[in-house]
Scaffold this active site. Structure first.
Site, short mmCIF file in Angstrom:
data_model
loop_
_atom_site.label_atom_id
_atom_site.label_comp_id
_atom_site.label_asym_id
_atom_site.label_seq_id
_atom_site.Cartn_x
_atom_site.Cartn_y
_atom_site.Cartn_z
N ARG A 150 -10.33 -11.52 1.67
CA ARG A 150 -11.34 -12.53 1.28
C ARG A 150 -10.62 -13.99 1.16
O ARG A 150 -11.17 -15.00 1.16
CB ARG A 150 -11.65 -12.04 -0.37
CG ARG A 150 -10.40 -11.97 -1.46
CD ARG A 150 -10.81 -11.45 -2.63
NE ARG A 150 -11.09 -9.94 -2.42
CZ ARG A 150 -11.36 -8.64 -3.05
NH1 ARG A 150 -11.57 -8.88 -4.31
NH2 ARG A 150 -11.08 -7.53 -2.83
N LYS A 159 0.92 -1.12 0.05
CA LYS A 159 0.01 -0.10 0.01
C LYS A 159 0.77 1.16 0.01
O LYS A 159 2.04 1.22 0.34
CB LYS A 159 -1.23 0.04 1.20
CG LYS A 159 -1.95 -1.19 1.44
CD LYS A 159 -2.81 -0.91 2.62
CE LYS A 159 -3.68 -2.01 2.80
NZ LYS A 159 -4.97 -1.71 1.90
#
Length: 485
Positions: free
Chosen positions: A343, A269
């Site tokens: 996920r 990130k």
């Protein structure tokens, strides 16, 4: 905090003995029915424009004439709803919090109180007095407020007492979730979350099981473990069980994403605001918080909590873009973006949930920035193909003043997850990113009723008010209560 009812007619509020009296005002003057001293003070304040009949406006009066309470606060509400009552109460509490108030009495002028108002008051007070202190010795001392009395007519006492009790359970859960979320990642590790689950189990009689890396390897949790492999922190798969109903009753299963820090992995990130990725375990915190509420409220329902927890870190061992992993379900996944890690840990937990033959499964995750773009910070994103389950969850959010909004799950969105090298990719591009993330999870939920809550926009606040919100503990608690026998 001691919350209690005090049977007091609306026309006798000025005689109430307390350190401070907070009156939430709504409706027309004729509906407020205040006794003479208070009615005169309110009318004069409005006439002089010291107080404006606009939601959120407040007026503080010290030792007002004819009033037994040493301090008086009027707080204006938009209407008589529990939502408006809570917002006005919070505005009034901001006036009272810095003072030496130990006993606060709260009344409504213009609204008919019910259980939802009582619950809202408890949650408002809990929010107002909360402050994070664990790693901040310089934090302000806790306010002296120790007792809150809700003034009411005798005929409403039974319903209001139920609301106070429910509010205290939810507030305890929200506080725990906030406390876990606010702790820095070098304190709140997967091991810490496991220890917190064990502490809850000991305090409330929950059954707790913590699976380590070897246990997860034996189960074939390749998706969960691929995320964990880049970190020195050992992963933990935490199982909590609350048995409030008969053994044969199918449980509700809550699955909380527990990424205790998310760098993005190899798909790292940007550095700006990366510190906020300590909040990426907000789903796990909400499961722990909901179990804390269950411990207080003891509803007749069986509930299982599943928390896959690990860090997502870049290292020489970290999973790489293009790697293919095998999930517990046997389906293979091409990891196209290592920052879509939530996920991956959830899909194995959703497969693990099958063994409980659940009544319904709800996963909770700070899953996608796309959900923040879609809904902002007010409503949680709700995804499910089950209309009845959607209605129940939406109603739970409304009841708990913790709202959600249903998002689509059309089959066409699944096309974006196709992969040339695995059964599916873990991302589907930027368009509809929150939806394709939910579609990915849906592939692992074919054996039960399932819903997904994306709390990326609601689990924490940024800026000057940076910190965990404890959402969606209120929604989840109301949902579980709705499933009680």
């Amino acid at each position: 905090m001691d919350f209690r009812l005090l049977n007091t007619p609306i026309d006798g509020l000025s005689k109430t003995a307390c350190d401070a009296l907070l009156i939430v005002v709504s409706g027309e003057p004729a509906e407020r029915r205040l006794d003479a001293p208070l009615a005169a003070l309110l009318a004069d304040a409005l006439a002089c424009d010291d107080l404006v009949a606009k939601a959120g406006r407040t007026l503080y009066l010290h030792r007002p004439a004819g009033v037994k309470a040493a301090r008086l606060v009027f707080a204006m509400a938009a209407d008589g709803s529990a939502k408006a009552f809570k917002a006005a109460a919070m505005a009034g509490l901001a006036q009272i919090k810095p003072l030496g108030v130990k006993h606060l009495a709260v009344a409504a002028a213009g609204a008919v109180l019910d259980a939802t108002h009582a619950e809202a008051l408890v949650c408002a007070v809990s929010d107002a007095v909360y402050a994070y202190r664990h790693t901040k010795p310089s934090a302000p001392a806790a306010p002296p407020l120790a007792k809150v009395s809700l003034l009411c007519e005798k005929t409403a006492a039974k319903a209001l007492q139920a609301g106070l009790s429910r509010g205290q359970g939810i507030a305890a859960g929200v506080t725990l979730a906030r406390e876990c979320g606010n702790r820095p990642a070098n304190h709140c590790t997967p091991t810490f979350l496991a220890a917190e689950a064990k502490r809850l189990g000991k305090a409330h009689g929950f059954k707790i099981e913590v699976l380590d890396r070897k246990d997860c390897e034996k189960l074939g949790m390749g998706a969960f473990l691929c995320v964990a492999q880049g970190s020195y922190e050992p992963p933990k798969f935490i199982v909590l069980r609350y048995d409030g109903a008969a053994k044969g009753e199918a449980p509700v299963v809550l699955v909380g994403k527990g990424i205790t820090f998310d760098t993005g992995g190899i798909s790292i990130k940007p550095s700006g605001e990366m510190d906020e990725m300590k909040f990426d375990m907000g789903g796990a915190a909400s499961v722990l918080g909901t179990f804390r509420a269950l411990g207080e409220l003891k509803p007749k329902v069986n509930v299982v909590g599943l928390i896959p927890s690990c860090d997502n870190m870049p290292s020489g061992r970290a999973v790489k873009p293009g790697d293919v992993v095998t999930s517990m379900s046997g389906q293979t996944i091409e990891v196209l973006n290592t920052d879509a890690e939530g996920r991956l840990i959830l899909c194995d937990a959703l497969t693990y949930a099958e063994r409980f033959k659940p009544r319904a499964v709800v996963d909770i995750a700070t899953l996608t920035g796309a959900c923040v773009i879609a809904l902002g910070h007010h409503r949680t994103g709700l995804f499910t193909a089950d209309d009845a389950l959607a209605e129940t969850l939406l109603a739970a959010g409304t009841a708990g003043l913790d709202p959600a909004w249903r998002m689509p799950l059309d089959d066409e969105y699944e096309e974006a997850l196709k992969s040339n090298f695995a059964d599916m990719g873990n991302v589907g591009g930027r368009p509809g990113g929150a939806i394709t993330a939910a579609m990915f999870l849906k592939k692992f939920t074919g054996k039960y009723r399932w819903a997904h809550l994306d709390i990326a926009g609601t689990a924490w606040k940024s800026g000057a008010a940076k910190g965990s919100t404890g959402r969606p503990v209120a929604l989840l608690t109301h949902f579980v209560l709705s499933q009680a026998i």
